[in-house]
Design an enzyme around this catalytic site. Sequence first.
Site, PDB file in Angstrom:
ATOM      1  N   ARG A  63       0.949  -1.095  -0.050  1.00  0.00           N
ATOM      2  CA  ARG A  63       0.041   0.015   0.041  1.00  0.00           C
ATOM      3  C   ARG A  63       0.858   1.401  -0.126  1.00  0.00           C
ATOM      4  O   ARG A  63       0.409   2.071  -0.750  1.00  0.00           O
ATOM      5  CB  ARG A  63      -0.921  -0.078   1.093  1.00  0.00           C
ATOM      6  CG  ARG A  63      -2.113  -1.118   0.974  1.00  0.00           C
ATOM      7  CD  ARG A  63      -2.953  -1.258   2.107  1.00  0.00           C
ATOM      8  NE  ARG A  63      -3.658   0.082   2.709  1.00  0.00           N
ATOM      9  CZ  ARG A  63      -4.518  -0.080   3.892  1.00  0.00           C
ATOM     10  NH1 ARG A  63      -4.147  -0.654   4.703  1.00  0.00           N
ATOM     11  NH2 ARG A  63      -5.056   1.146   3.985  1.00  0.00           N
ATOM     12  N   GLN A  97      -9.881   8.878   9.070  1.00  0.00           N
ATOM     13  CA  GLN A  97      -9.422   7.477   9.351  1.00  0.00           C
ATOM     14  C   GLN A  97      -8.629   6.900   8.346  1.00  0.00           C
ATOM     15  O   GLN A  97      -8.122   5.808   8.377  1.00  0.00           O
ATOM     16  CB  GLN A  97     -10.946   6.632   9.031  1.00  0.00           C
ATOM     17  CG  GLN A  97     -11.946   7.108  10.108  1.00  0.00           C
ATOM     18  CD  GLN A  97     -13.304   6.166   9.915  1.00  0.00           C
ATOM     19  OE1 GLN A  97     -13.637   5.247  10.510  1.00  0.00           O
ATOM     20  NE2 GLN A  97     -14.188   6.818   9.020  1.00  0.00           N
ATOM     21  N   HIS A 115      -6.290   6.708  12.577  1.00  0.00           N
ATOM     22  CA  HIS A 115      -5.861   5.633  12.504  1.00  0.00           C
ATOM     23  C   HIS A 115      -4.265   5.515  12.057  1.00  0.00           C
ATOM     24  O   HIS A 115      -4.013   4.452  11.654  1.00  0.00           O
ATOM     25  CB  HIS A 115      -6.883   4.809  11.547  1.00  0.00           C
ATOM     26  CG  HIS A 115      -8.196   4.680  12.106  1.00  0.00           C
ATOM     27  ND1 HIS A 115      -9.010   4.440  11.336  1.00  0.00           N
ATOM     28  CD2 HIS A 115      -8.633   4.596  13.358  1.00  0.00           C
ATOM     29  CE1 HIS A 115     -10.184   4.233  12.004  1.00  0.00           C
ATOM     30  NE2 HIS A 115     -10.055   4.559  12.985  1.00  0.00           N
ATOM     31  N   CYS A 123       8.818   2.262  16.480  1.00  0.00           N
ATOM     32  CA  CYS A 123       9.381   1.495  17.025  1.00  0.00           C
ATOM     33  C   CYS A 123       8.687   1.013  18.490  1.00  0.00           C
ATOM     34  O   CYS A 123       8.401   1.899  19.099  1.00  0.00           O
ATOM     35  CB  CYS A 123      10.757   1.779  17.512  1.00  0.00           C
ATOM     36  SG  CYS A 123      11.668   0.626  18.553  1.00  0.00           S
ATOM     37  N   ALA A 227     -17.973  11.640  -4.120  1.00  0.00           N
ATOM     38  CA  ALA A 227     -17.198  12.706  -3.428  1.00  0.00           C
ATOM     39  C   ALA A 227     -16.704  13.672  -4.328  1.00  0.00           C
ATOM     40  O   ALA A 227     -16.739  15.065  -3.838  1.00  0.00           O
ATOM     41  CB  ALA A 227     -16.156  12.146  -2.434  1.00  0.00           C
TER      42      ALA A 227
HETATM   43  C1  BV8 Z   1     -10.986   0.798  19.578  1.00  0.00           C
HETATM   44  C2  BV8 Z   1      -6.182   0.443  10.082  1.00  0.00           C
HETATM   45  C3  BV8 Z   1     -11.141   1.121  21.808  1.00  0.00           C
HETATM   46  C4  BV8 Z   1      -5.495   1.442   9.032  1.00  0.00           C
HETATM   47  C5  BV8 Z   1      -8.441   0.181  10.733  1.00  0.00           C
HETATM   48  C6  BV8 Z   1     -13.596  -6.565  19.540  1.00  0.00           C
HETATM   49  C7  BV8 Z   1     -12.298  -6.047  20.129  1.00  0.00           C
HETATM   50  C8  BV8 Z   1     -11.722  -4.771  19.861  1.00  0.00           C
HETATM   51  C9  BV8 Z   1     -12.291  -3.668  19.369  1.00  0.00           C
HETATM   52  C10 BV8 Z   1     -13.510  -4.003  18.841  1.00  0.00           C
HETATM   53  C11 BV8 Z   1     -14.180  -5.287  18.868  1.00  0.00           C
HETATM   54  N1  BV8 Z   1     -15.387  -5.187  18.312  1.00  0.00           N
HETATM   55  C12 BV8 Z   1     -15.640  -3.787  17.839  1.00  0.00           C
HETATM   56  C13 BV8 Z   1     -14.437  -3.250  18.135  1.00  0.00           C
HETATM   57  C14 BV8 Z   1     -14.223  -1.954  17.851  1.00  0.00           C
HETATM   58  C15 BV8 Z   1     -13.385  -1.906  16.571  1.00  0.00           C
HETATM   59  C16 BV8 Z   1     -14.743  -1.803  15.625  1.00  0.00           C
HETATM   60  O1  BV8 Z   1     -15.050  -0.761  15.263  1.00  0.00           O
HETATM   61  N2  BV8 Z   1     -14.553  -3.034  14.982  1.00  0.00           N
HETATM   62  C17 BV8 Z   1     -15.789  -3.210  13.794  1.00  0.00           C
HETATM   63  C18 BV8 Z   1     -15.387  -4.118  12.372  1.00  0.00           C
HETATM   64  C19 BV8 Z   1     -17.321  -3.389  14.477  1.00  0.00           C
HETATM   65  N3  BV8 Z   1     -12.748  -0.833  16.658  1.00  0.00           N
HETATM   66  C20 BV8 Z   1     -11.512  -0.761  17.007  1.00  0.00           C
HETATM   67  O2  BV8 Z   1     -10.780  -1.674  17.330  1.00  0.00           O
HETATM   68  C21 BV8 Z   1     -10.851   0.456  17.185  1.00  0.00           C
HETATM   69  N4  BV8 Z   1     -10.065   0.983  18.385  1.00  0.00           N
HETATM   70  O3  BV8 Z   1     -12.067   0.469  19.492  1.00  0.00           O
HETATM   71  O4  BV8 Z   1     -10.137   1.084  20.599  1.00  0.00           O
HETATM   72  C22 BV8 Z   1     -11.805   2.569  22.093  1.00  0.00           C
HETATM   73  C23 BV8 Z   1     -12.886   2.627  22.057  1.00  0.00           C
HETATM   74  C24 BV8 Z   1     -13.537   4.113  22.144  1.00  0.00           C
HETATM   75  C25 BV8 Z   1     -12.563   5.131  22.305  1.00  0.00           C
HETATM   76  C26 BV8 Z   1     -11.325   4.762  22.186  1.00  0.00           C
HETATM   77  C27 BV8 Z   1     -10.774   3.680  22.225  1.00  0.00           C
HETATM   78  C28 BV8 Z   1      -9.561   0.946  16.047  1.00  0.00           C
HETATM   79  C29 BV8 Z   1     -10.389   0.935  14.708  1.00  0.00           C
HETATM   80  C30 BV8 Z   1      -9.106   1.308  13.838  1.00  0.00           C
HETATM   81  C31 BV8 Z   1      -8.916  -0.203  12.997  1.00  0.00           C
HETATM   82  N5  BV8 Z   1      -7.945   0.065  11.881  1.00  0.00           N
HETATM   83  N6  BV8 Z   1      -7.557   0.253   9.648  1.00  0.00           N
HETATM   84  C32 BV8 Z   1      -5.666   0.864   7.883  1.00  0.00           C
HETATM   85  O5  BV8 Z   1      -5.091  -0.316   7.718  1.00  0.00           O
HETATM   86  O6  BV8 Z   1      -6.083   1.428   7.011  1.00  0.00           O
HETATM   87  S1  BV8 Z   1     -10.032   0.420  10.376  1.00  0.00           S
HETATM   88  C33 BV8 Z   1     -10.251   0.736   8.635  1.00  0.00           C
HETATM   89  O7  BV8 Z   1     -11.684   0.905   8.597  1.00  0.00           O
HETATM   90  C34 BV8 Z   1      -9.669   1.773   8.006  1.00  0.00           C
HETATM   91  O8  BV8 Z   1      -9.142   2.584   9.056  1.00  0.00           O
HETATM   92  C35 BV8 Z   1     -10.882   2.749   7.598  1.00  0.00           C
HETATM   93  O9  BV8 Z   1     -10.819   4.008   7.380  1.00  0.00           O
HETATM   94  C36 BV8 Z   1     -11.848   2.382   8.496  1.00  0.00           C
HETATM   95  C37 BV8 Z   1     -13.133   2.779   8.220  1.00  0.00           C
HETATM   96  O10 BV8 Z   1     -13.652   2.261   7.238  1.00  0.00           O
HETATM   97  P1  BV8 Z   1     -14.083   3.159   5.918  1.00  0.00           P
HETATM   98  O11 BV8 Z   1     -13.141   4.366   5.849  1.00  0.00           O
HETATM   99  O12 BV8 Z   1     -15.496   3.643   6.187  1.00  0.00           O
HETATM  100  O13 BV8 Z   1     -14.182   2.661   4.628  1.00  0.00           O
HETATM  101  P2  BV8 Z   1     -15.451   1.239   4.134  1.00  0.00           P
HETATM  102  O14 BV8 Z   1     -14.890   0.870   2.796  1.00  0.00           O
HETATM  103  O15 BV8 Z   1     -15.853   0.749   5.441  1.00  0.00           O
HETATM  104  O16 BV8 Z   1     -16.397   2.470   3.608  1.00  0.00           O
HETATM  105  C38 BV8 Z   1     -16.037   3.394   2.460  1.00  0.00           C
HETATM  106  C39 BV8 Z   1     -17.338   4.155   2.061  1.00  0.00           C
HETATM  107  O17 BV8 Z   1     -16.903   4.887   1.109  1.00  0.00           O
HETATM  108  C40 BV8 Z   1     -18.765   3.379   1.752  1.00  0.00           C
HETATM  109  O18 BV8 Z   1     -19.675   3.964   2.647  1.00  0.00           O
HETATM  110  C41 BV8 Z   1     -18.732   3.680   0.434  1.00  0.00           C
HETATM  111  O19 BV8 Z   1     -20.203   3.606  -0.071  1.00  0.00           O
HETATM  112  C42 BV8 Z   1     -18.282   5.094   0.220  1.00  0.00           C
HETATM  113  N7  BV8 Z   1     -17.618   5.373  -1.300  1.00  0.00           N
HETATM  114  C43 BV8 Z   1     -17.288   4.484  -2.014  1.00  0.00           C
HETATM  115  N8  BV8 Z   1     -16.588   5.249  -3.058  1.00  0.00           N
HETATM  116  C44 BV8 Z   1     -17.120   6.468  -2.925  1.00  0.00           C
HETATM  117  C45 BV8 Z   1     -17.848   6.667  -1.738  1.00  0.00           C
HETATM  118  N9  BV8 Z   1     -18.290   7.799  -1.022  1.00  0.00           N
HETATM  119  C46 BV8 Z   1     -18.052   8.842  -1.946  1.00  0.00           C
HETATM  120  N10 BV8 Z   1     -17.219   8.855  -3.153  1.00  0.00           N
HETATM  121  C47 BV8 Z   1     -16.959   7.794  -3.558  1.00  0.00           C
HETATM  122  N11 BV8 Z   1     -16.566   7.632  -4.731  1.00  0.00           N
END
Ligand code: BV8
Length: 243
Positions: A63, A97, A115, A123, A227
Amino acid sequence: MSNTDRSKQSIVILTGAGISKESGLDTFRDADGIWSKVRLEDVATPEGFERNPRMVQDFYNSRRHQLAESDILPNAGHEALARLEKEWPGDVLIVTQNIDNLHERAGSRNVLHMHGELLKVRCGRCSNQFQWVTDLHVEEACPACGETDGMRPHVVWFGEMPLEMDRIYATLERCALFMSIGTSGNVYPAAGFVSHVRQCADAHTIELNLEPSEGATFFAQALYGPATEVVPTYVEKILDAGW
Ligand code: BV8
């Protein structure tokens, strides 16, 4: 709305992978998205990194290579947000994000990567961070402490605390406008920001997305479309007549 009033009105913009899609970067949860090709448990969790560091480093190295390619450029959506920051008299903060650098390359200066960032590594031993544009190898020695078993992408994985959460919540609680752009509303805590704004701020909330997100019903207004179309249109409107 007078310029004086506007200077008191701050704007917080949450962006997700959808804003970078038309620049050529994949989203995560679309049909052809990243999570359709690789399991997030394998490449975006500390456990996955522990199990197979080489697989995770390769995932982020590919990436990083893609982001450095000459045809991956900011699009009209990124550029419209940079224009908003320049022309709006109040504070404008992008909480992204995304780990790409397209907001900065479009000219936005007030960008918070909750993120992490693809072009940074850190490190795990001494916590120093480094700009990094090439491959990161499993046995890379930390430039600061010399340890060879701690270097990792400066990226927040599932189960890890996103960055600068206190600052994010403070800005959400005093904003006058909350915009959510290009995110599916699946990942917390980002997906909960709109509810936080509704509970704690006297703010207008709008979702700009290709299609309704998981949190669509929480927004007072929505504009659906690519977008590169809906973001410039909305920025033009609020600069001209507010919201
Ligand atoms: C946390 C890494 C505590 C970087 C990412 C069990 C154990 C532990 C945690 C959890 C658990 N169960 C749930 C959780 C919470 C978990 C979570 O939410 N899980 C989900 C799956 C249920 N979250 C975490 O673990 C987070 N940490 O909770 O810590 C805490 C809590 C509260 C307060 C403080 C701390 C950490 C989350 C971060 C994880 N890392 N990525 C990388 O590799 O990139 S997440 C990953 O998803 C990316 O960061 C990404 O940005 C993020 C969100 O995705 P989106 O950006 O929304 O992308 P997506 O494809 O989903 O959607 C795209 C959208 O664009 C669509 O709607 C589409 O229609 C639209 N689109 C498409 N084309 C266009 C468009 N719009 C406009 N124009 C276009 N042309």
